[in-house]
Scaffold this motif. Structure first.
Motif, mmCIF file in Angstrom:
data_model
loop_
_atom_site.group_PDB
_atom_site.id
_atom_site.type_symbol
_atom_site.label_atom_id
_atom_site.label_comp_id
_atom_site.label_asym_id
_atom_site.label_seq_id
_atom_site.Cartn_x
_atom_site.Cartn_y
_atom_site.Cartn_z
ATOM 1 N N THR A 1 18.895 15.302 -3.237
ATOM 2 C CA THR A 1 18.825 16.749 -3.117
ATOM 3 C C THR A 1 20.206 17.262 -2.737
ATOM 4 N N GLY A 2 20.285 18.528 -2.435
ATOM 5 C CA GLY A 2 21.574 19.085 -2.068
ATOM 6 C C GLY A 2 21.414 20.521 -1.632
ATOM 7 N N LEU A 3 22.493 21.077 -1.157
ATOM 8 C CA LEU A 3 22.476 22.469 -0.739
ATOM 9 C C LEU A 3 23.800 23.142 -1.072
ATOM 10 N N THR A 4 23.733 24.444 -1.210
ATOM 11 C CA THR A 4 24.925 25.258 -1.388
ATOM 12 C C THR A 4 25.526 25.522 -0.016
ATOM 13 N N ALA A 5 26.848 25.434 0.089
ATOM 14 C CA ALA A 5 27.468 25.614 1.403
ATOM 15 C C ALA A 5 28.840 26.286 1.295
ATOM 16 N N THR A 6 29.052 27.241 2.187
ATOM 17 C CA THR A 6 30.391 27.822 2.332
ATOM 18 C C THR A 6 31.114 27.234 3.551
ATOM 19 N N SER A 7 30.446 26.337 4.254
ATOM 20 C CA SER A 7 31.035 25.823 5.508
ATOM 21 C C SER A 7 31.971 24.639 5.283
ATOM 22 N N VAL A 8 32.323 24.361 4.041
ATOM 23 C CA VAL A 8 33.241 23.244 3.754
ATOM 24 C C VAL A 8 34.627 23.580 4.310
ATOM 25 N N ALA B 1 15.101 18.180 -9.017
ATOM 26 C CA ALA B 1 15.026 19.277 -10.002
ATOM 27 C C ALA B 1 16.255 20.178 -9.912
ATOM 28 N N ARG B 2 16.899 20.217 -8.756
ATOM 29 C CA ARG B 2 18.110 21.040 -8.611
ATOM 30 C C ARG B 2 19.258 20.517 -9.477
ATOM 31 N N PHE B 3 19.168 19.236 -9.877
ATOM 32 C CA PHE B 3 20.276 18.593 -10.593
ATOM 33 C C PHE B 3 20.140 18.702 -12.110
ATOM 34 N N SER C 1 21.222 24.935 15.868
ATOM 35 C CA SER C 1 20.400 24.782 14.662
ATOM 36 C C SER C 1 21.039 23.844 13.630
ATOM 37 N N HIS C 2 22.315 23.534 13.774
ATOM 38 C CA HIS C 2 23.079 22.864 12.722
ATOM 39 C C HIS C 2 23.599 21.488 13.132
ATOM 40 N N ALA C 3 24.125 20.781 12.159
ATOM 41 C CA ALA C 3 24.860 19.541 12.423
ATOM 42 C C ALA C 3 26.248 19.713 11.823
ATOM 43 N N ARG D 1 20.684 27.690 -7.549
ATOM 44 C CA ARG D 1 19.737 26.583 -7.635
ATOM 45 C C ARG D 1 19.765 25.738 -6.361
ATOM 46 N N PHE D 2 20.975 25.401 -5.895
ATOM 47 C CA PHE D 2 21.100 24.543 -4.713
ATOM 48 C C PHE D 2 20.894 25.315 -3.411
ATOM 49 N N ALA D 3 20.806 26.639 -3.518
ATOM 50 C CA ALA D 3 20.418 27.421 -2.340
ATOM 51 C C ALA D 3 18.903 27.600 -2.322
ATOM 52 N N GLY D 4 18.215 27.028 -3.304
ATOM 53 C CA GLY D 4 16.751 27.081 -3.352
ATOM 54 C C GLY D 4 16.225 28.384 -3.903
ATOM 55 N N VAL E 1 31.517 19.738 7.195
ATOM 56 C CA VAL E 1 30.558 20.726 6.711
ATOM 57 C C VAL E 1 29.540 20.957 7.828
ATOM 58 N N CYS E 2 28.982 22.156 7.872
ATOM 59 C CA CYS E 2 27.951 22.472 8.865
ATOM 60 C C CYS E 2 26.637 22.641 8.117
ATOM 61 N N ILE E 3 25.661 21.822 8.482
ATOM 62 C CA ILE E 3 24.393 21.793 7.741
ATOM 63 C C ILE E 3 23.241 22.150 8.672
ATOM 64 N N ASN E 4 22.430 23.093 8.212
ATOM 65 C CA ASN E 4 21.237 23.472 8.968
ATOM 66 C C ASN E 4 20.277 22.279 9.011
ATOM 67 N N ARG E 5 19.802 21.936 10.201
ATOM 68 C CA ARG E 5 18.942 20.752 10.315
ATOM 69 C C ARG E 5 17.531 21.004 9.790
ATOM 70 N N ASN E 6 17.252 22.233 9.342
ATOM 71 C CA ASN E 6 15.988 22.500 8.639
ATOM 72 C C ASN E 6 16.128 22.315 7.132
ATOM 73 N N ALA E 7 17.345 22.150 6.630
ATOM 74 C CA ALA E 7 17.551 22.005 5.179
ATOM 75 C C ALA E 7 16.995 20.665 4.717
ATOM 76 N N SER E 8 16.462 20.647 3.494
ATOM 77 C CA SER E 8 15.849 19.413 2.978
ATOM 78 C C SER E 8 16.870 18.286 2.837
ATOM 79 N N ALA E 9 18.148 18.631 2.741
ATOM 80 C CA ALA E 9 19.177 17.603 2.576
ATOM 81 C C ALA E 9 19.471 16.865 3.885
HETATM 82 C C1 LIG Z 1 26.606 31.212 -0.521
HETATM 83 C C2 LIG Z 1 25.749 30.350 0.377
HETATM 84 C C3 LIG Z 1 26.344 29.574 1.364
HETATM 85 C C4 LIG Z 1 25.570 28.766 2.194
HETATM 86 N N1 LIG Z 1 26.203 27.978 3.126
HETATM 87 C C5 LIG Z 1 25.462 27.135 3.890
HETATM 88 C C6 LIG Z 1 26.100 26.239 4.805
HETATM 89 O O1 LIG Z 1 27.322 26.185 4.936
HETATM 90 N N2 LIG Z 1 25.298 25.406 5.541
HETATM 91 C C7 LIG Z 1 23.933 25.433 5.424
HETATM 92 O O2 LIG Z 1 23.272 24.654 6.122
HETATM 93 N N3 LIG Z 1 23.307 26.249 4.557
HETATM 94 C C8 LIG Z 1 24.039 27.101 3.784
HETATM 95 N N4 LIG Z 1 23.416 27.907 2.885
HETATM 96 C C9 LIG Z 1 21.972 27.860 2.760
HETATM 97 C C10 LIG Z 1 21.512 26.647 1.964
HETATM 98 O O3 LIG Z 1 22.128 26.554 0.688
HETATM 99 C C11 LIG Z 1 19.975 26.730 1.777
HETATM 100 O O4 LIG Z 1 19.374 27.054 2.982
HETATM 101 C C12 LIG Z 1 19.395 25.436 1.345
HETATM 102 O O5 LIG Z 1 19.860 24.998 0.130
HETATM 103 C C13 LIG Z 1 17.900 25.601 1.165
HETATM 104 O O6 LIG Z 1 17.300 24.636 1.916
HETATM 105 P P1 LIG Z 1 16.241 23.626 1.259
HETATM 106 O O7 LIG Z 1 17.063 22.556 0.601
HETATM 107 O O8 LIG Z 1 15.484 23.157 2.462
HETATM 108 O O9 LIG Z 1 15.435 24.384 0.252
HETATM 109 C C14 LIG Z 1 24.172 28.734 2.048
HETATM 110 C C15 LIG Z 1 23.559 29.532 1.055
HETATM 111 C C16 LIG Z 1 24.339 30.328 0.223
HETATM 112 C C17 LIG Z 1 23.671 31.132 -0.864
#
Ligand SMILES: Cc1cc2nc3c(=O)[nH]c(=O)nc-3n(C[C@H](O)[C@H](O)[C@H](O)COP(=O)(O)O)c2cc1C
Length: 174
Positions: free
Chosen positions: A33-40, A96-98, A132-134, A85-88, A52-60
């Protein structure tokens, strides 16, 4: 927490921080899986490390803690659909995100996006769980430099490109 600091004011202020958009990718095969992130963020060049800072509720998050490796893929201006797509936002989960792009692996096996501006193949050097994050510090095992192209930006809650900027915003007299 300082009760006089309203989280809404914090969010409002942080929306004024412009950022590049990346995809954090973890796992392999059907277990990815994966997520979209601006915290790089670049941490150091010698040695090469990013964070990177990742929300610990994210599926990744649980996959990242299990695999201890991940990819960071910097998106170009034409890859907004992947960011959504990667932001869900389309409802896709996990592998499926890939499905709408091509992927490869280099050293760690983490999925790396073909056609990214640049990709980093990382192993986890350290994880700092905070609130909330790691905060995840990545040791760079490989760098894949893609073609030169306009980056995808995110500012004030909207995707943007450098084409949205005036042609010569910072011209200095003399
Ligand atoms: C532009 C943008 C930047 C984001 N940056 C972050 C980030 O740096 N860290 C993070 O944990 N989530 C970030 N998110 C939210 C995650 O992409 C989103 O919560 C996650 O993919 C959905 O979680 P899920 O995989 O549990 O469905 C960002 C979302 C967007 C649209």
């Amino acid at each position: 927490m300082n009760p006089s600091i309203d989280p809404t004011a914090f969010r409002q202020a942080m929306r004024r921080l412009a950022g590049g958009v990346g995809l954090i990718t973890v796992g392999s095969g059907d277990d990815r899986t994966g997520l979209t992130a601006t915290s790089v963020t670049s941490l150091s060049a010698e040695p090469p490390r990013l964070l990177v800072c990742i929300n610990r509720n994210a599926s990744a998050w649980p996959l990242l803690a299990e695999y201890r490796s991940f990819g960071v893929n910097l998106l170009d201006a034409g890859q907004q659909d992947l960011a959504d797509r990667f932001a869900g936002r389309g409802g896709e989960k996990g592998p499926a995100r890939f499905s709408s792009a091509r992927w490869k692996s280099l050293v760690t096996g983490a999925p790396l996006l073909e056609g990214a501006l640049a990709s980093f193949d990382c192993t986890v050097e350290e994880i700092i769980e905070r609130h909330s994050h790691a905060i995840v510090i990545g040791r760079i095992e490989a760098v894949d430099l893609g073609d030169w192209s306009d980056p995808l930006l995110y500012w004030s809650g909207v995707y943007r490109t450098t084409r949205d900027l005036p042609a010569e915003p910072f011209a200095v007299a003399g």
